[in-house]
Design a protein around this motif. Structure first.
Motif, PDB file in Angstrom:
ATOM      1  N   VAL A  75     -54.449  93.297  -0.502  1.00 43.15           N
ATOM      2  CA  VAL A  75     -52.981  93.475  -0.824  1.00 43.15           C
ATOM      3  C   VAL A  75     -52.203  94.813  -0.147  1.00 43.15           C
ATOM      4  N   GLN A  76     -51.185  94.847  -0.028  1.00 46.07           N
ATOM      5  CA  GLN A  76     -50.532  95.844   0.779  1.00 46.07           C
ATOM      6  C   GLN A  76     -49.967  96.598  -0.365  1.00 46.07           C
ATOM      7  N   VAL A  77     -50.526  98.195  -0.250  1.00 47.28           N
ATOM      8  CA  VAL A  77     -50.100  98.714  -1.294  1.00 47.28           C
ATOM      9  C   VAL A  77     -49.109 100.040  -0.460  1.00 47.28           C
ATOM     10  N   THR A  78     -47.891 100.181  -1.128  1.00 49.20           N
ATOM     11  CA  THR A  78     -47.070 101.208  -0.391  1.00 49.20           C
ATOM     12  C   THR A  78     -46.845 102.254  -1.391  1.00 49.20           C
ATOM     13  N   ILE A  79     -47.066 103.457  -1.175  1.00 45.40           N
ATOM     14  CA  ILE A  79     -46.809 104.883  -1.854  1.00 45.40           C
ATOM     15  C   ILE A  79     -45.569 105.156  -1.832  1.00 45.40           C
ATOM     16  N   ALA A  80     -44.756 105.380  -2.584  1.00 46.43           N
ATOM     17  CA  ALA A  80     -43.425 106.151  -2.465  1.00 46.43           C
ATOM     18  C   ALA A  80     -43.499 107.282  -3.404  1.00 46.43           C
ATOM     19  N   ALA A  81     -43.769 108.486  -2.764  1.00 41.77           N
ATOM     20  CA  ALA A  81     -44.097 109.952  -3.122  1.00 41.77           C
ATOM     21  C   ALA A  81     -42.737 110.615  -3.213  1.00 41.77           C
ATOM     22  N   GLY A  82     -42.577 111.176  -4.549  1.00 41.94           N
ATOM     23  CA  GLY A  82     -41.280 112.335  -4.438  1.00 41.94           C
ATOM     24  C   GLY A  82     -41.881 113.459  -3.474  1.00 41.94           C
ATOM     25  N   LEU A  83     -40.944 113.968  -3.004  1.00 45.80           N
ATOM     26  CA  LEU A  83     -41.365 115.231  -1.909  1.00 45.80           C
ATOM     27  C   LEU A  83     -42.137 116.343  -2.843  1.00 45.80           C
ATOM     28  N   PRO A  84     -43.345 116.534  -2.366  1.00 46.24           N
ATOM     29  CA  PRO A  84     -44.173 117.948  -3.090  1.00 46.24           C
ATOM     30  C   PRO A  84     -43.900 119.028  -2.307  1.00 46.24           C
ATOM     31  N   LYS A  85     -44.357 120.295  -2.701  1.00 46.15           N
ATOM     32  CA  LYS A  85     -44.339 121.311  -1.859  1.00 46.15           C
ATOM     33  C   LYS A  85     -45.506 121.456  -1.093  1.00 46.15           C
ATOM     34  N   GLY A  86     -45.354 122.271  -0.024  1.00 49.81           N
ATOM     35  CA  GLY A  86     -46.348 122.778   1.094  1.00 49.81           C
ATOM     36  C   GLY A  86     -46.852 121.373   1.826  1.00 49.81           C
ATOM     37  N   ASP A  87     -48.299 121.511   1.975  1.00 48.77           N
ATOM     38  CA  ASP A  87     -48.810 120.513   2.688  1.00 48.77           C
ATOM     39  C   ASP A  87     -49.664 119.116   2.120  1.00 48.77           C
ATOM     40  N   ILE A 105     -43.471 106.132   1.709  1.00 51.87           N
ATOM     41  CA  ILE A 105     -41.962 106.348   1.770  1.00 51.87           C
ATOM     42  C   ILE A 105     -41.828 107.625   0.905  1.00 51.87           C
ATOM     43  N   PRO A 106     -41.415 108.793   1.566  1.00 51.55           N
ATOM     44  CA  PRO A 106     -41.053 109.926   1.138  1.00 51.55           C
ATOM     45  C   PRO A 106     -39.826 109.680   0.415  1.00 51.55           C
ATOM     46  N   VAL A 107     -39.770 110.264  -0.762  1.00 46.76           N
ATOM     47  CA  VAL A 107     -38.544 110.088  -1.738  1.00 46.76           C
ATOM     48  C   VAL A 107     -38.004 111.422  -2.279  1.00 46.76           C
ATOM     49  N   ALA A 108     -36.980 111.520  -2.008  1.00 47.80           N
ATOM     50  CA  ALA A 108     -36.067 112.757  -2.360  1.00 47.80           C
ATOM     51  C   ALA A 108     -35.727 112.732  -4.172  1.00 47.80           C
ATOM     52  N   ALA A 109     -37.066 113.324  -4.755  1.00 47.87           N
ATOM     53  CA  ALA A 109     -36.515 112.577  -6.282  1.00 47.87           C
ATOM     54  C   ALA A 109     -36.036 114.102  -6.825  1.00 47.87           C
ATOM     55  N   GLU A 110     -35.357 114.026  -8.010  1.00 51.84           N
ATOM     56  CA  GLU A 110     -34.588 114.774  -8.978  1.00 51.84           C
ATOM     57  C   GLU A 110     -35.443 116.174  -8.950  1.00 51.84           C
ATOM     58  N   ARG A 111     -36.915 116.153  -9.127  1.00 49.25           N
ATOM     59  CA  ARG A 111     -37.497 117.274  -9.554  1.00 49.25           C
ATOM     60  C   ARG A 111     -38.149 117.741  -8.051  1.00 49.25           C
ATOM     61  N   SER A 112     -37.787 117.211  -6.882  1.00 49.42           N
ATOM     62  CA  SER A 112     -38.508 117.962  -5.676  1.00 49.42           C
ATOM     63  C   SER A 112     -37.873 119.045  -5.405  1.00 49.42           C
ATOM     64  N   VAL A 143     -55.043  98.827  10.746  1.00 45.00           N
ATOM     65  CA  VAL A 143     -53.853  98.975  10.958  1.00 45.00           C
ATOM     66  C   VAL A 143     -53.578 100.419  10.523  1.00 45.00           C
ATOM     67  N   VAL A 144     -52.545 101.119  11.191  1.00 45.42           N
ATOM     68  CA  VAL A 144     -52.190 102.487  10.733  1.00 45.42           C
ATOM     69  C   VAL A 144     -50.932 102.363   9.725  1.00 45.42           C
ATOM     70  N   PRO A 145     -50.999 103.043   8.770  1.00 46.60           N
ATOM     71  CA  PRO A 145     -50.095 102.956   7.868  1.00 46.60           C
ATOM     72  C   PRO A 145     -48.573 103.312   8.396  1.00 46.60           C
ATOM     73  N   GLU A 146     -47.640 102.835   8.098  1.00 48.59           N
ATOM     74  CA  GLU A 146     -46.179 103.221   8.566  1.00 48.59           C
ATOM     75  C   GLU A 146     -45.668 104.249   7.601  1.00 48.59           C
ATOM     76  N   ILE A 147     -45.311 105.444   7.996  1.00 51.03           N
ATOM     77  CA  ILE A 147     -44.698 106.491   7.140  1.00 51.03           C
ATOM     78  C   ILE A 147     -42.881 105.981   7.443  1.00 51.03           C
TER      79      ILE A 147
END
Length: 249
Positions: A75-87, A105-112, A143-147
């Motif tokens: 199955v194809q799992v896409t992670i949508a991650a709220g932008l965290p600090k640092g690396d 998918i990087p996400v500009a979340a409210e608490r980012s 497959v290389v994951p797509e950013i």
């Protein structure tokens, strides 16, 4: 055996060109010679190949046999991650790739706390794509994951119609134990389907964001009884999905 992803498909005669940094890596770092073997990946298939010509800017390889067995998550799992600090996003991409992540998918979340402007976003995404490629080679992915480009919550919800199952890791659902276990959520997910899982930054998903996601069809998923860090939660979810989908079917 070293693995390289091809930018162009195999040509007639079953030959292909490895160029750029990968060619320099073969010659300067690995110090390979004509006749040595590598694995070349094209269009999601991996082949054992022999080096037939060698240079610092281009290496030509020829297939030695048929496609090697695939090892991609079914199955194809896409992670949508709220932008965290640092690396921390670097870590999510690297380890997520090893665990079978299909895309991020990087996400500009409210608490980012972190904010990306256009120039910074392009630079960061290029760096993350390189990390994904290197991790895919190391973990013998096909497959290389797509950013993907950065989205806000509304943009992510607009994209959600492309997926078969929508999940969110909500801290409040973890606290009151209302989230559904991943094993149960995977029962009706079949090979070839797409899963989108949303994770907050430090501080988690806000109440307003959680409500918007619920209305859009996202299901709160349980990641166990403990509160996980922003960089740990996506990896836990990927491991749990892999265990359920790959380990029991």
């Amino acid at each position: 055996m070293q693995r390289y992803f091809l930018e162009e498909a195999f040509q007639s005669g079953n030959t292909a060109l490895i160029a750029g940094e990968d060619a320099r890596h073969i010659e300067k770092v690995m110090r390979m010679q004509i006749g040595d073997r590598v694995i070349a990946v094209s269009a999601g298939e991996a082949f054992e190949c022999e080096i037939i010509s060698l240079g610092s800017d281009a290496v030509t390889v020829r297939k030695s046999g048929g496609a090697l067995p695939g090892n991609e998550m079914p199955v194809q799992v896409t992670i949508a991650a709220g932008l965290p600090k640092g690396d921390k996003l670097d870590l999510i991409v690297q380890k997520g790739t090893e665990l079978g992540m299909h895309a991020l998918i990087p996400v500009a979340a409210e608490r980012s706390i972190v904010r990306w402007d256009k120039q910074k976003s392009e630079k960061k995404i290029g760096r993350l794509q390189k990390i994904a490629k290197e991790a895919a080679e190391q973990s013998h992915r096909s497959v290389v994951p797509e950013i993907g480009g950065m989205l806000d919550l509304e943009g992510l919800i607009a994209r959600s119609a492309e997926y078969d199952l929508l999940l969110m890791a909500d801290e409040e659902s973890a606290k009151d134990r209302s989230g559904r276990p991943i094993a149960g959520l995977m029962e009706n997910v079949y090979h070839g389907q797409k899963v989108l899982a949303v994770f907050g930054p430090e501080g988690g998903i806000s109440r307003e964001e959680a409500e918007k996601l619920r209305r859009a069809g996202f299901i709160p998923a349980s990641l166990g009884p403990r509160i996980l860090r922003a960089e740990t939660a996506p990896l836990y979810a990927l491991a749990a999905i892999s265990s359920e989908i790959e380990g029991k079917r």
